[in-house]
Write an enzyme that holds these catalytic residues in place. Sequence first.
Site, PDB file in Angstrom:
ATOM      1  N   LYS A  22     -13.676  29.823  10.202  1.00 54.73           N
ATOM      2  CA  LYS A  22     -14.560  28.873  10.723  1.00 54.73           C
ATOM      3  C   LYS A  22     -15.807  29.485  11.079  1.00 54.73           C
ATOM      4  CE  LYS A  22     -14.372  27.983  15.591  1.00 54.73           C
ATOM      5  NZ  LYS A  22     -15.518  28.161  16.126  1.00 54.73           N
ATOM      6  N   ASN A  23     -15.709  30.641  11.899  1.00 53.45           N
ATOM      7  CA  ASN A  23     -16.864  31.412  12.531  1.00 53.45           C
ATOM      8  C   ASN A  23     -17.832  32.084  11.323  1.00 53.45           C
ATOM      9  OD1 ASN A  23     -16.030  30.960  14.804  1.00 53.45           O
ATOM     10  ND2 ASN A  23     -15.406  32.883  15.313  1.00 53.45           N
ATOM     11  N   CYS A 117     -18.320  24.937  23.420  1.00 49.72           N
ATOM     12  CA  CYS A 117     -17.073  25.270  23.956  1.00 49.72           C
ATOM     13  C   CYS A 117     -17.357  25.282  25.367  1.00 49.72           C
ATOM     14  CB  CYS A 117     -16.491  26.663  23.220  1.00 49.72           C
ATOM     15  SG  CYS A 117     -14.758  26.405  22.874  1.00 49.72           S
ATOM     16  N   ARG A 122     -22.393  31.169  28.488  1.00 57.86           N
ATOM     17  CA  ARG A 122     -23.027  31.184  27.126  1.00 57.86           C
ATOM     18  C   ARG A 122     -24.318  31.096  26.870  1.00 57.86           C
ATOM     19  NH1 ARG A 122     -18.200  29.034  23.183  1.00 57.86           N
ATOM     20  NH2 ARG A 122     -19.081  30.605  21.786  1.00 57.86           N
ATOM     21  N   ASP A 306     -10.989  35.631  21.186  1.00 60.65           N
ATOM     22  CA  ASP A 306     -10.371  34.336  20.602  1.00 60.65           C
ATOM     23  C   ASP A 306      -8.583  34.286  20.440  1.00 60.65           C
ATOM     24  OD1 ASP A 306     -12.970  33.333  20.372  1.00 60.65           O
ATOM     25  OD2 ASP A 306     -13.135  33.334  18.358  1.00 60.65           O
ATOM     26  N   ARG A 398     -11.076  21.207  16.010  1.00 60.62           N
ATOM     27  CA  ARG A 398     -12.518  22.008  15.534  1.00 60.62           C
ATOM     28  C   ARG A 398     -12.466  23.300  14.958  1.00 60.62           C
ATOM     29  NH1 ARG A 398     -14.939  24.504  20.563  1.00 60.62           N
ATOM     30  NH2 ARG A 398     -16.073  25.480  18.803  1.00 60.62           N
TER      31      ARG A 398
HETATM   32  C1  UD1 Z   1     -18.979  33.810  18.544  1.00 60.57           C
HETATM   33  C2  UD1 Z   1     -17.681  32.980  18.020  1.00 60.57           C
HETATM   34  C3  UD1 Z   1     -16.620  32.767  19.080  1.00 60.57           C
HETATM   35  C4  UD1 Z   1     -16.056  34.119  19.669  1.00 60.57           C
HETATM   36  C5  UD1 Z   1     -17.284  35.130  19.868  1.00 60.57           C
HETATM   37  C6  UD1 Z   1     -16.788  36.546  20.547  1.00 60.57           C
HETATM   38  C7  UD1 Z   1     -18.710  31.685  16.523  1.00 60.57           C
HETATM   39  C8  UD1 Z   1     -19.138  30.166  16.200  1.00 60.57           C
HETATM   40  N1  UD1 Z   1     -18.211  31.927  17.633  1.00 60.57           N
HETATM   41  O1  UD1 Z   1     -19.464  33.349  19.737  1.00 60.57           O
HETATM   42  O2  UD1 Z   1     -15.542  32.134  18.457  1.00 60.57           O
HETATM   43  O3  UD1 Z   1     -15.244  34.072  20.827  1.00 60.57           O
HETATM   44  O4  UD1 Z   1     -18.264  35.232  19.048  1.00 60.57           O
HETATM   45  O5  UD1 Z   1     -16.393  37.091  19.601  1.00 60.57           O
HETATM   46  O6  UD1 Z   1     -19.103  32.568  15.655  1.00 60.57           O
HETATM   47  N2  UD1 Z   1     -24.234  36.073  25.532  1.00 60.57           N
HETATM   48  C9  UD1 Z   1     -25.319  36.295  26.477  1.00 60.57           C
HETATM   49  N3  UD1 Z   1     -26.616  36.227  25.990  1.00 60.57           N
HETATM   50  C10 UD1 Z   1     -26.696  35.554  24.540  1.00 60.57           C
HETATM   51  C11 UD1 Z   1     -25.524  35.781  23.513  1.00 60.57           C
HETATM   52  C12 UD1 Z   1     -24.439  35.806  24.246  1.00 60.57           C
HETATM   53  O7  UD1 Z   1     -25.363  36.396  27.728  1.00 60.57           O
HETATM   54  O8  UD1 Z   1     -27.818  35.594  23.951  1.00 60.57           O
HETATM   55  C13 UD1 Z   1     -23.151  36.426  26.034  1.00 60.57           C
HETATM   56  C14 UD1 Z   1     -22.174  35.016  26.051  1.00 60.57           C
HETATM   57  O9  UD1 Z   1     -22.314  33.990  27.064  1.00 60.57           O
HETATM   58  C15 UD1 Z   1     -20.562  35.640  26.092  1.00 60.57           C
HETATM   59  C16 UD1 Z   1     -20.977  36.996  25.356  1.00 60.57           C
HETATM   60  O10 UD1 Z   1     -22.172  37.398  25.252  1.00 60.57           O
HETATM   61  O11 UD1 Z   1     -20.299  35.879  27.373  1.00 60.57           O
HETATM   62  C17 UD1 Z   1     -20.347  36.944  23.788  1.00 60.57           C
HETATM   63  O12 UD1 Z   1     -21.119  35.886  23.028  1.00 60.57           O
HETATM   64  P1  UD1 Z   1     -21.400  36.137  21.408  1.00 60.57           P
HETATM   65  O13 UD1 Z   1     -20.795  37.190  20.911  1.00 60.57           O
HETATM   66  O14 UD1 Z   1     -22.778  35.799  21.395  1.00 60.57           O
HETATM   67  O15 UD1 Z   1     -20.497  34.734  20.912  1.00 60.57           O
HETATM   68  P2  UD1 Z   1     -20.815  33.565  20.083  1.00 60.57           P
HETATM   69  O16 UD1 Z   1     -21.721  33.968  19.165  1.00 60.57           O
HETATM   70  O17 UD1 Z   1     -21.294  32.640  21.007  1.00 60.57           O
END
Ligand code: UD1
Length: 429
Positions: A22-23, A117, A122, A306, A398
């Site tokens: 998915k990701n 989610c 996030r 995850d 999802r």
């Molecule tokens: C992706 C995956 C999700 C997985 C996660 C971590 C998808 C669609 N989703 O989510 O399934 O759990 O990676 O492996 O690919 N953060 C900030 N600021 C930012 C970006 C992130 O503070 O600009 C924080 C987030 O709130 C979170 C952490 O960093 O606490 C990790 O986020 P991130 O690695 O970006 O996850 P996603 O890309 O949202």
Amino acid sequence: MEVIRVKGGRSIEGEVTVEGAKNSALKLMAATLMAPGVNTLTNVPNIADVHVMGKVLKYLGARIEVLGEHELKIDTSSVDRWETPYHLVAQMRASTAVLGPLLSRFGKAIVAMPGGCNIGARKIDMHILGLESLGVNFDVDHGDIHASIPHGLKGTQVMLDFASVGATENLMMASVHVTGTTVIENAAREPEIVDLANLLNEMGAKVSGAGSSRIEIEGVEELHPVEHRVVGDRIEAGTFIAMAGICGGPVTVKGFDPAHLGLVLKKYELMGLDVERGRHECTVSRQAPIRSIDIQTLPFPGFPTDLQAQTMCLLAQGSDSCIVTENVFENRFMFASELQRMGADITIEGHHAIVRGVERFSGAEVKSPDLRGGAALVMAGLVADGYTTVSDVHHIDRGYECFVEKLQALGAEVRRMEVPDLEDGGEVG
Ligand code: UD1
């Protein structure tokens, strides 16, 4: 209201094949915006999040043809919009993955601030800061992010505070046409990032270092459409492996690279699971009791957040006590309170969960708190006394294709059914 009802106590065994990740699929779909023409993606999972990304692309002007179960032909030649509306971004946070591609193609983008989610704040501040250093201007207006590039995109060094998956991907995609070279330091190293870099390179981009914490993107003039197969879903695989572990198996999980679950499989072996690794599959069984060990989630190659809920479910039947630490998302222990309704003994202290193993779970009515937590509740139901009814199954839809059917094929007594929604005043028939 749809629920998944499981009768505990039946062992599961046999073979199950996982879908494309998915990701990865979501980001690859977004990336096709940058290569005008007909792109073909194969091994695309047929899940709700992919349908939402399909709607986003169609809204932008793409034409999508679905061939068979898992092949998408995405024609992005007629894309003529750069605005992603709230009603779609609110359904899925990963819709923000179009930000980088739209900037690349049009030099501008309007993306609604994300929902998604329910697992913590996030934020997307790292996406914004990184893109700003490449020359993108941002304004937030009425809940929308307006991005523009007044003086072109210039390659530069971007140092991420945290190895964010989404920020690394958006920066990679926004950088394909920079003047010069972008270097992302402390980049995320997930296999899905490597899959995206491979797609971009097949399209004609110059991305190197994906899979390490330093990714370089040298700007090129244009990208061309391609055909690409989505990498196998390591998280779906890990979910079935954890299920085999709690029930005893043996279950052979096919369609993914066991190296993508390197640390998970090591930890599961320490917990008493027997794991045989093949090239694109592994077979899991368990004879010994589950040993309690500490787990902490971290960006790849650390233990994936995850798989935290599924692993906590295993540990909740461990022989002793242990601590599960969640370092990636705040507020990702909502699953634990549902599992407590089934008899688990878990105490939450900030981002630590103290898990004391119990011998049995008892079937109960529980609610999916999120995608992975929902799957883990069905998993708990497999070994609980009596019936477990998991509601809010839209979370599970999802990210898992044919979840119930795959479990049935492994021998589980599980089905999806309609029940009256009591919150709506429905009566139990
Ligand atoms: C992706 C995956 C999700 C997985 C996660 C971590 C998808 C669609 N989703 O989510 O399934 O759990 O990676 O492996 O690919 N953060 C900030 N600021 C930012 C970006 C992130 O503070 O600009 C924080 C987030 O709130 C979170 C952490 O960093 O606490 C990790 O986020 P991130 O690695 O970006 O996850 P996603 O890309 O949202």
